[in-house]
Design a protein around this motif. Structure first.
Motif, short mmCIF file in Angstrom:
data_model
loop_
_atom_site.label_atom_id
_atom_site.label_comp_id
_atom_site.label_asym_id
_atom_site.label_seq_id
_atom_site.Cartn_x
_atom_site.Cartn_y
_atom_site.Cartn_z
N LEU A 128 41.79 -13.91 -11.37
CA LEU A 128 40.46 -13.36 -11.15
C LEU A 128 39.45 -14.49 -11.03
O LEU A 128 39.10 -15.13 -12.03
N TYR A 152 33.21 -8.89 -10.84
CA TYR A 152 34.50 -8.55 -10.24
C TYR A 152 34.31 -7.89 -8.87
O TYR A 152 35.01 -8.24 -7.89
N ASP A 155 35.73 -10.58 -6.41
CA ASP A 155 37.14 -10.29 -6.15
C ASP A 155 37.36 -9.10 -5.22
O ASP A 155 38.35 -9.07 -4.48
#
Length: 371
Positions: A10, A289, A293
């Motif tokens: 991550l 996130y 990502d």
């Protein structure tokens, strides 16, 4: 033949860790300096958030430490998967967990000055020690229990800690409020069990008993990492983000309500504090996130990633390397030419620049301190 999917890394974790450590690396003084140069209500309000509250309550500064522990929790399910995929036995995994925990405790002692051999005035509790112990116990629980069991354990820790502090006052508290520094059981345990120097003389924010609810903070991070790892079709990446935002909000609301009975307090690491900062940490991670990502917007992350990939390094380095001297030696002359109200800002910016340059050199050389 089944091909195992390589555990993902991550990038949002490195960036969020770096964002968190930025405030340890001079971010706080930077915003305080901005308030000095621009004394508007907006900047002054931000500057106030860059200081710890005295006892009960919560500021952004109080978020930095638990956010780091929460992030350490997120990463563990991924590292555990990688270790098991490489064929590591449970025994080897336990050894690695315990070694990491003990190493952080030792580094915390070194940070506190144990090498000076002044044991009478040594502070034995530490930020790194708390991270090491809380993460270690949470990791051992994670390896040995199912998710639902860990949920009950986390709830048990938080509720049990609340009841313990509410109904067991310090024997030497002289009737003081059970949630005060003088009357709480947490400080009493530190006074009778911790040798040397306590950070607040009669109480230590990183003491023995308050490490127990910190385990719940690490577990909340591990729940988050475990959820992100799910590969079920009904959990798209966007849905995962939405679920994390909702759960994070629920935790914040729960913490605020619990605050009415068990005050939000970083020094005591109260259960309401765990819920509130755990919820905020979850929301912050969900945003990082999603942006980094899920959507792949990574171009802006280098500054924070450089810090995040050597977070322990910069924490320790600031203790043993005089970055202020270097910054003043290079930029001190220019700083003196500026108006007096602008000098603190220039000082903060140059300090951050020197620290970041040091970390960038390590980053380019692929030198990372891993514990």
């Amino acid at each position: 033949m089944t091909v195992q999917k390589k555990p993902q890394r991550l990038q949002s974790l490195d960036a969020l860790r770096g964002f968190d450590m930025f405030f340890i690396m001079g971010g706080g003084p930077l915003f305080i300096a901005l308030a000095t140069l621009f004394p508007t209500p907006f900047f002054q309000a931000i500057a106030q958030q860059m200081q710890h509250v005295e006892w009960h309550g919560l500021s952004f500064e109080d978020m930095i430490f638990p956010l780091f522990l929460f992030i350490a929790g997120i990463s563990f399910p991924f590292s555990l998967e990688k270790q098991r995929a490489s064929g590591m036995t449970d025994s080897a995994i336990y050894k690695k967990i315990i070694r990491r925990g003990i190493t952080l405790v030792i580094l915390g002692l070194v940070y506190g000055g144990i090498l000076s051999l002044d044991f009478e005035n040594q502070r034995y509790a530490s930020v790194l020690g708390r991270i090491g112990l809380a993460w270690m116990f949470a990791a051992i629980l994670f390896v040995n229990t199912r998710t639902i069991t860990r949920v009950w354990i986390t709830a048990g820790i938080l509720i049990g800690y609340w009841l313990l502090l509410a109904f067991v006052p310090a024997p030497d508290g002289n009737g003081a409020d059970v949630f005060s520094m003088e009357g709480c059981l947490v400080g009493y345990v530190d006074r009778i069990m911790l040798p040397g120097h306590l950070y607040l003389k009669i109480h230590d924010p990183e003491g023995i008993l308050s490490t127990v609810p910190a385990i719940a903070t690490a577990l909340l991070g591990m729940f988050t990492g475990e959820f992100i790892k799910l590969q079920k079709k009904e959990f798209t990446e966007t849905k995962k983000v939405l679920y994390l935002l909702v759960v994070g909000l629920i935790l914040v609301v729960s913490g605020v309500i619990w605050n009415l009975f068990f005050p939000i307090n970083k020094n005591l690491w109260t259960s309401s504090f765990v819920c509130t900062v755990g919820g905020i940490s979850m929301i912050l991670f969900a945003l990082f996130y999603y942006i980094i990502d899920v959507k792949g917007f990574r171009g802006w992350t280098l500054f924070f990633t450089v810090i995040g990939m050597n977070s322990i390094t910069i924490y320790l380095a600031q203790r043993f390397i005089n970055f202020s001297f270097t910054a003043n030696s290079i930029f001190g002359g220019i700083t003196k030419l500026l108006p007096e109200t602008a000098q603190p800002l220039m000082g903060a910016v140059t300090y951050i620049a020197i620290c970041w340059g040091f970390l960038y050199f390590l980053y380019r050389q692929r030198i990372f301190l891993k514990v």
